[in-house]
Design a protein around this motif. Structure first.
Motif, PDB file in Angstrom:
ATOM      1  N   ARG A  12      28.921 -44.997 -51.476  1.00 57.37           N
ATOM      2  CA  ARG A  12      29.304 -45.935 -50.420  1.00 57.37           C
ATOM      3  C   ARG A  12      28.050 -46.270 -49.635  1.00 57.37           C
ATOM      4  NH1 ARG A  12      30.397 -46.378 -45.141  1.00 57.37           N
ATOM      5  NH2 ARG A  12      32.073 -47.730 -44.418  1.00 57.37           N
ATOM      6  N   PHE A  13      27.820 -47.557 -49.360  1.00 61.08           N
ATOM      7  CA  PHE A  13      26.628 -47.975 -48.639  1.00 61.08           C
ATOM      8  C   PHE A  13      26.881 -47.961 -47.139  1.00 61.08           C
ATOM      9  CE2 PHE A  13      23.605 -51.128 -46.935  1.00 61.08           C
ATOM     10  CZ  PHE A  13      22.428 -50.596 -47.436  1.00 61.08           C
ATOM     11  N   VAL A  14      25.940 -47.377 -46.381  1.00 61.04           N
ATOM     12  CA  VAL A  14      26.018 -47.301 -44.928  1.00 61.04           C
ATOM     13  C   VAL A  14      24.898 -48.167 -44.355  1.00 61.04           C
ATOM     14  CG1 VAL A  14      25.873 -45.774 -42.926  1.00 61.04           C
ATOM     15  CG2 VAL A  14      26.955 -44.958 -45.030  1.00 61.04           C
ATOM     16  N   ASP A  15      25.244 -49.055 -43.447  1.00 60.53           N
ATOM     17  CA  ASP A  15      24.268 -49.991 -42.875  1.00 60.53           C
ATOM     18  C   ASP A  15      23.599 -49.363 -41.655  1.00 60.53           C
ATOM     19  OD1 ASP A  15      22.761 -52.089 -41.976  1.00 60.53           O
ATOM     20  OD2 ASP A  15      24.412 -53.516 -41.831  1.00 60.53           O
ATOM     21  N   ILE A  16      22.410 -48.785 -41.865  1.00 58.92           N
ATOM     22  CA  ILE A  16      21.728 -48.150 -40.740  1.00 58.92           C
ATOM     23  C   ILE A  16      21.088 -49.180 -39.811  1.00 58.92           C
ATOM     24  CG2 ILE A  16      21.312 -46.041 -42.037  1.00 58.92           C
ATOM     25  CD1 ILE A  16      18.374 -46.923 -42.320  1.00 58.92           C
ATOM     26  N   GLN A  72      27.875 -44.278 -35.565  1.00 59.23           N
ATOM     27  CA  GLN A  72      29.222 -44.477 -35.044  1.00 59.23           C
ATOM     28  C   GLN A  72      30.059 -43.204 -35.207  1.00 59.23           C
ATOM     29  OE1 GLN A  72      29.618 -47.308 -33.310  1.00 59.23           O
ATOM     30  NE2 GLN A  72      27.463 -47.528 -33.949  1.00 59.23           N
ATOM     31  N   PRO A  73      31.098 -43.046 -34.374  1.00 60.41           N
ATOM     32  CA  PRO A  73      31.893 -41.811 -34.395  1.00 60.41           C
ATOM     33  C   PRO A  73      32.447 -41.441 -35.763  1.00 60.41           C
ATOM     34  CG  PRO A  73      32.421 -43.102 -32.450  1.00 60.41           C
ATOM     35  CD  PRO A  73      31.514 -43.959 -33.283  1.00 60.41           C
ATOM     36  N   LYS A  95      31.298 -36.854 -39.926  1.00 59.17           N
ATOM     37  CA  LYS A  95      30.880 -36.271 -41.199  1.00 59.17           C
ATOM     38  C   LYS A  95      29.465 -35.712 -41.114  1.00 59.17           C
ATOM     39  CE  LYS A  95      33.588 -39.746 -43.794  1.00 59.17           C
ATOM     40  NZ  LYS A  95      34.622 -38.812 -44.321  1.00 59.17           N
ATOM     41  N   SER A  96      28.594 -36.415 -40.405  1.00 61.23           N
ATOM     42  CA  SER A  96      27.189 -36.039 -40.276  1.00 61.23           C
ATOM     43  C   SER A  96      26.821 -36.059 -38.794  1.00 61.23           C
ATOM     44  CB  SER A  96      26.313 -37.027 -41.057  1.00 61.23           C
ATOM     45  OG  SER A  96      24.943 -36.737 -40.885  1.00 61.23           O
ATOM     46  N   PRO A 116      10.981 -50.105 -32.229  1.00 63.03           N
ATOM     47  CA  PRO A 116      12.105 -50.911 -31.721  1.00 63.03           C
ATOM     48  C   PRO A 116      13.467 -50.471 -32.261  1.00 63.03           C
ATOM     49  CG  PRO A 116      10.268 -52.332 -32.294  1.00 63.03           C
ATOM     50  CD  PRO A 116       9.928 -50.963 -32.820  1.00 63.03           C
ATOM     51  N   MET A 117      13.484 -49.993 -33.497  1.00 62.92           N
ATOM     52  CA  MET A 117      14.747 -49.569 -34.101  1.00 62.92           C
ATOM     53  C   MET A 117      15.145 -48.160 -33.683  1.00 62.92           C
ATOM     54  SD  MET A 117      15.707 -49.323 -38.152  1.00 62.92           S
ATOM     55  CE  MET A 117      17.230 -48.546 -38.718  1.00 62.92           C
ATOM     56  N   PHE A 118      14.153 -47.287 -33.557  1.00 61.89           N
ATOM     57  CA  PHE A 118      14.472 -45.865 -33.407  1.00 61.89           C
ATOM     58  C   PHE A 118      14.406 -45.327 -31.984  1.00 61.89           C
ATOM     59  CE2 PHE A 118      13.478 -45.997 -37.948  1.00 61.89           C
ATOM     60  CZ  PHE A 118      14.519 -45.243 -38.462  1.00 61.89           C
ATOM     61  N   GLU A 119      13.798 -46.047 -31.045  1.00 60.76           N
ATOM     62  CA  GLU A 119      13.589 -45.465 -29.719  1.00 60.76           C
ATOM     63  C   GLU A 119      14.888 -45.161 -28.980  1.00 60.76           C
ATOM     64  OE1 GLU A 119      11.379 -48.023 -27.155  1.00 60.76           O
ATOM     65  OE2 GLU A 119      12.378 -49.830 -27.861  1.00 60.76           O
ATOM     66  N   SER A 120      15.966 -45.856 -29.324  1.00 63.79           N
ATOM     67  CA  SER A 120      17.251 -45.576 -28.679  1.00 63.79           C
ATOM     68  C   SER A 120      18.090 -44.580 -29.479  1.00 63.79           C
ATOM     69  CB  SER A 120      18.048 -46.873 -28.498  1.00 63.79           C
ATOM     70  OG  SER A 120      18.374 -47.440 -29.763  1.00 63.79           O
ATOM     71  N   ARG A 121      17.560 -44.128 -30.612  1.00 65.84           N
ATOM     72  CA  ARG A 121      18.345 -43.258 -31.494  1.00 65.84           C
ATOM     73  C   ARG A 121      17.813 -41.831 -31.558  1.00 65.84           C
ATOM     74  NH1 ARG A 121      19.684 -47.072 -36.793  1.00 65.84           N
ATOM     75  NH2 ARG A 121      20.022 -49.037 -35.666  1.00 65.84           N
ATOM     76  N   VAL A 122      16.488 -41.691 -31.619  1.00 69.01           N
ATOM     77  CA  VAL A 122      15.877 -40.365 -31.730  1.00 69.01           C
ATOM     78  C   VAL A 122      14.642 -40.312 -30.841  1.00 69.01           C
ATOM     79  CG1 VAL A 122      16.676 -40.002 -34.106  1.00 69.01           C
ATOM     80  CG2 VAL A 122      14.451 -41.057 -33.698  1.00 69.01           C
ATOM     81  N   LEU A 123      14.147 -39.107 -30.603  1.00 68.21           N
ATOM     82  CA  LEU A 123      12.914 -38.951 -29.834  1.00 68.21           C
ATOM     83  C   LEU A 123      11.744 -39.512 -30.637  1.00 68.21           C
ATOM     84  CD1 LEU A 123      11.316 -37.805 -27.419  1.00 68.21           C
ATOM     85  CD2 LEU A 123      11.157 -35.651 -28.697  1.00 68.21           C
TER      86      LEU A 123
END
Length: 215
Positions: free
Chosen positions: A28-32, A39-40, A45-46, A118-125
């Motif tokens: 199954r493809f997940v759109d990162i 998303q919850p 699952k992860s 720009p993509m990751f600063e709101s997601r991870v350190l």
């Protein structure tokens, strides 16, 4: 079992492993790019939102590309690309750890602190102030890997292994995000050409490799 795939070098490791071994798993493809992995539903699952992710038939999940490859190799592929003996498997794991520590970790962190910020600063350190030094660490790691490869043909000598898959996916990724290997690293460049000639290299370049109709 179901494999949750996405863009990125870590998911590509599993795709290339599957292409090399012929192991078949539902995908199954997940759109990162749209943060579907954050998303919850996916976080249930992860918890860290990591892809790839392997969901077992009983609903339990295994994250991290190398763990997924080892699991699939053990239950379906007879230790495929890990090694036929305990010594070979230990050497593969040694090389995988070397590649992970010297190349994968600093290259990924350098990317997230620079081009990927720009993509990751709101997601991870992210560490933008350290990005240049992290890239230098990754580049130095490739120098060390060049010595290990030597005349090859592969990292483990005559045996193509999971360590080659991991290194190739991240060398290719680095070339796309401003961290290409130094052309002067002749052993590494020759090794990269040999891996690129394998059918699994082209097959795994498509992030939806192995995916048919949506589940």
């Amino acid at each position: 079992m179901k494999l949750y795939q996405s863009l990125g070098p870590n998911p590509r490791v599993v795709l290339m492993y599957l292409a090399e071994t012929g192991i078949a798993v539902d995908h199954r493809f997940v759109d990162i790019m749209t943060a579907e992995n954050r998303q919850p539903g996916f976080r249930a699952k992860s918890p860290l939102g990591h892809t790839p992710l392997l969901e077992l038939d009983d609903g339990r999940c295994i994250a991290e590309s190398l763990a997924i490859c080892e699991y699939l190799g053990e239950v379906l592929g007879g230790h495929a690309l890990l090694g036929a003996t305990a010594e070979e498997r230990a050497r593969t794991r040694m090389l995988v750890r070397i590649v992970d520590q010297l190349v994968v970790v600093p290259m990924t962190a350098g990317f997230r602190g620079a081009e990927g910020l720009p993509m990751f600063e709101s997601r991870v350190l992210c560490l933008p102030d350290a990005a240049a030094d992290l890239k230098r660490l990754a580049a130095d790691g490739l120098v060390q890997i060049d010595r290990i490869v030597g005349a090859g043909p592969w990292l483990a000598g005559d045996r193509f292994s999971l360590a080659d898959v991991l290194l190739y996916c991240f060398v290719e990724f680095g070339a796309m995000v401003g961290q290409p290997p130094d052309p002067a690293l002749a052993n590494l460049v020759a090794w990269q050409g040999r891996v690129a000639a394998r059918p699994s290299a082209a097959a795994s370049a498509n992030p939806q490799y192995g995916i048919g109709e949506p589940a």
